[in-house]
Design a protein around this motif. Structure first.
Motif, PDB file in Angstrom:
ATOM      1  N   ALA A  39       0.746  -1.106   0.064  1.00 50.66           N
ATOM      2  CA  ALA A  39      -0.064  -0.124  -0.009  1.00 50.66           C
ATOM      3  C   ALA A  39       0.958   1.318  -0.032  1.00 50.66           C
ATOM      4  CB  ALA A  39      -1.066  -0.014   1.200  1.00 50.66           C
ATOM      5  N   GLY A  40       2.150   1.200   0.027  1.00 51.09           N
ATOM      6  CA  GLY A  40       2.823   2.377   0.091  1.00 51.09           C
ATOM      7  C   GLY A  40       3.035   2.874   1.501  1.00 51.09           C
ATOM      8  N   VAL A  41       2.744   2.378   2.522  1.00 53.47           N
ATOM      9  CA  VAL A  41       2.438   2.968   3.791  1.00 53.47           C
ATOM     10  C   VAL A  41       3.656   2.772   4.690  1.00 53.47           C
ATOM     11  CG1 VAL A  41       1.025   3.001   5.926  1.00 53.47           C
ATOM     12  CG2 VAL A  41      -0.040   2.842   3.773  1.00 53.47           C
ATOM     13  N   MET A  42       4.306   1.338   4.736  1.00 53.86           N
ATOM     14  CA  MET A  42       5.221   1.239   5.528  1.00 53.86           C
ATOM     15  C   MET A  42       6.750   1.702   5.179  1.00 53.86           C
ATOM     16  SD  MET A  42       6.212  -2.496   7.136  1.00 53.86           S
ATOM     17  CE  MET A  42       7.502  -2.991   7.941  1.00 53.86           C
ATOM     18  N   LEU A  43       7.223   2.368   5.904  1.00 54.56           N
ATOM     19  CA  LEU A  43       8.853   2.982   5.591  1.00 54.56           C
ATOM     20  C   LEU A  43       9.563   2.177   6.265  1.00 54.56           C
ATOM     21  CD1 LEU A  43       8.065   6.800   6.035  1.00 54.56           C
ATOM     22  CD2 LEU A  43       7.897   5.367   3.933  1.00 54.56           C
ATOM     23  N   ASP A  44       9.410   1.585   7.535  1.00 53.73           N
ATOM     24  CA  ASP A  44      10.444   0.851   8.394  1.00 53.73           C
ATOM     25  C   ASP A  44       9.621   0.219   9.349  1.00 53.73           C
ATOM     26  OD1 ASP A  44      12.815  -0.197   9.343  1.00 53.73           O
ATOM     27  OD2 ASP A  44      13.392   1.727  10.180  1.00 53.73           O
ATOM     28  N   GLY A  45      10.359  -0.631  10.204  1.00 50.07           N
ATOM     29  CA  GLY A  45       9.490  -1.479  11.123  1.00 50.07           C
ATOM     30  C   GLY A  45      10.461  -2.392  11.722  1.00 50.07           C
ATOM     31  N   ALA A  46      10.526  -2.733  12.922  1.00 51.27           N
ATOM     32  CA  ALA A  46      11.408  -3.777  13.622  1.00 51.27           C
ATOM     33  C   ALA A  46      10.862  -4.165  14.839  1.00 51.27           C
ATOM     34  CB  ALA A  46      12.762  -3.528  13.543  1.00 51.27           C
ATOM     35  N   ALA A 132      15.200  18.281   2.748  1.00 51.45           N
ATOM     36  CA  ALA A 132      16.274  17.639   1.538  1.00 51.45           C
ATOM     37  C   ALA A 132      16.820  16.356   2.419  1.00 51.45           C
ATOM     38  CB  ALA A 132      17.313  18.660   1.385  1.00 51.45           C
ATOM     39  N   TRP A 133      17.044  16.374   3.599  1.00 50.12           N
ATOM     40  CA  TRP A 133      17.552  15.330   4.281  1.00 50.12           C
ATOM     41  C   TRP A 133      16.513  14.167   4.305  1.00 50.12           C
ATOM     42  CZ3 TRP A 133      19.253  18.376   8.898  1.00 50.12           C
ATOM     43  CH2 TRP A 133      20.567  18.803   8.870  1.00 50.12           C
ATOM     44  N   ARG A 134      15.277  14.480   4.407  1.00 50.50           N
ATOM     45  CA  ARG A 134      14.338  13.232   4.582  1.00 50.50           C
ATOM     46  C   ARG A 134      13.969  12.911   2.913  1.00 50.50           C
ATOM     47  NH1 ARG A 134      10.620  15.091   8.874  1.00 50.50           N
ATOM     48  NH2 ARG A 134      12.157  15.194  10.493  1.00 50.50           N
ATOM     49  N   GLU A 135      14.265  13.867   1.947  1.00 53.47           N
ATOM     50  CA  GLU A 135      14.163  13.264   0.746  1.00 53.47           C
ATOM     51  C   GLU A 135      15.261  12.455   0.482  1.00 53.47           C
ATOM     52  OE1 GLU A 135      13.645  16.869  -1.718  1.00 53.47           O
ATOM     53  OE2 GLU A 135      11.676  17.284  -0.599  1.00 53.47           O
ATOM     54  N   ALA A 136      16.190  12.611   0.794  1.00 48.49           N
ATOM     55  CA  ALA A 136      17.629  11.862   0.576  1.00 48.49           C
ATOM     56  C   ALA A 136      17.412  10.420   1.343  1.00 48.49           C
ATOM     57  CB  ALA A 136      18.712  12.731   0.902  1.00 48.49           C
ATOM     58  N   GLN A 137      17.011  10.622   2.421  1.00 43.96           N
ATOM     59  CA  GLN A 137      16.767   9.177   3.179  1.00 43.96           C
ATOM     60  C   GLN A 137      15.692   8.475   2.366  1.00 43.96           C
ATOM     61  OE1 GLN A 137      15.461  10.555   6.970  1.00 43.96           O
ATOM     62  NE2 GLN A 137      17.528  11.633   7.484  1.00 43.96           N
ATOM     63  N   ARG A 139      15.250   8.580  -0.825  1.00 49.01           N
ATOM     64  CA  ARG A 139      15.903   8.002  -2.213  1.00 49.01           C
ATOM     65  C   ARG A 139      16.836   6.771  -1.908  1.00 49.01           C
ATOM     66  NH1 ARG A 139      16.193  13.261  -3.055  1.00 49.01           N
ATOM     67  NH2 ARG A 139      18.530  13.397  -2.669  1.00 49.01           N
ATOM     68  N   ASN A 140      17.598   6.690  -0.838  1.00 46.89           N
ATOM     69  CA  ASN A 140      18.527   5.959  -0.604  1.00 46.89           C
ATOM     70  C   ASN A 140      18.186   4.815   0.436  1.00 46.89           C
ATOM     71  OD1 ASN A 140      20.277   7.682  -1.984  1.00 46.89           O
ATOM     72  ND2 ASN A 140      20.952   8.817  -0.030  1.00 46.89           N
ATOM     73  N   ALA A 141      16.977   4.904   1.079  1.00 44.32           N
ATOM     74  CA  ALA A 141      16.529   3.778   1.808  1.00 44.32           C
ATOM     75  C   ALA A 141      16.668   2.556   0.693  1.00 44.32           C
ATOM     76  CB  ALA A 141      15.293   3.934   2.262  1.00 44.32           C
ATOM     77  N   PRO A 142      16.843   1.305   1.427  1.00 40.23           N
ATOM     78  CA  PRO A 142      16.924  -0.087   0.842  1.00 40.23           C
ATOM     79  C   PRO A 142      15.352  -0.205   0.444  1.00 40.23           C
ATOM     80  CG  PRO A 142      17.860  -0.308   2.961  1.00 40.23           C
ATOM     81  CD  PRO A 142      17.414   1.201   2.682  1.00 40.23           C
ATOM     82  N   ARG A 143      15.005  -0.865  -0.758  1.00 40.00           N
ATOM     83  CA  ARG A 143      13.626  -1.243  -1.276  1.00 40.00           C
ATOM     84  C   ARG A 143      13.490  -2.615  -0.715  1.00 40.00           C
ATOM     85  NH1 ARG A 143      12.617   3.592  -0.960  1.00 40.00           N
ATOM     86  NH2 ARG A 143      13.481   4.888  -2.587  1.00 40.00           N
TER      87      ARG A 143
END
Length: 146
Positions: A39-46, A132-137, A139-143
């Motif tokens: 759904a494009g909702v989850m950015l991270d979780g653990a 800009a930091w948030r956008e870079a994070q 972009r660079n986050a593992p998929r």
């Protein structure tokens, strides 16, 4: 807007134990996580290891820190895991939180402070840098495949 779904610790999680139906729990959590990812909702979780494996760092002025080894006494104040999600508003975030496949326990849902929340408190340049930091994070986050 980003939200943090904070999974509260339990005596069992603080002992590093899993419930007797752990296999089913992991399967249910994987299905839930995959649904949020799709759904494009989850950015991270653990999940987090017990506080016995952690440390607390207290600050009393710059450079003056006190480090305390876990475990920490108040289980109700500890967290056992989290999800970082991105939703249009609190109602959408709450709808996801209510679907967490838990039989019992507690989850706290909190919105993040976003750069625009600091309008008038921080300079436009500082706000733009944070965005800009948030956008870079992102972009660079593992998929993770959905």
């Amino acid at each position: 807007m980003r939200y943090l779904m904070i999974v509260k610790a339990t005596p069992m999680s603080e002992n590093g134990e899993f419930p007797p139906d752990a296999e089913k729990m992991f399967a249910d959590m994987a299905a839930f996580n995959n649904e949020m990812i799709a759904a494009g909702v989850m950015l991270d979780g653990a999940g987090l290891k017990p506080s016995s494996e952690g440390k607390r760092i207290r600050f009393a002025g710059r450079g003056n820190t006190l480090v305390t080894d876990g475990p920490f006494a108040e289980t109700k104040e500890l967290i056992a895991g989290y999800w970082l999600i991105k939703c249009k508003d609190m109602a959408e975030a709450l709808s996801w939180a209510k679907r967490i496949p838990f039989d019992e326990g507690e989850v706290e849902l909190r919105p993040f402070q976003e750069p625009e929340d600091f309008q008038g408190l921080a300079s436009d340049e500082a706000i733009a840098q944070e965005q800009a930091w948030r956008e870079a994070q992102q972009r660079n986050a593992p998929r993770t495949p959905a």
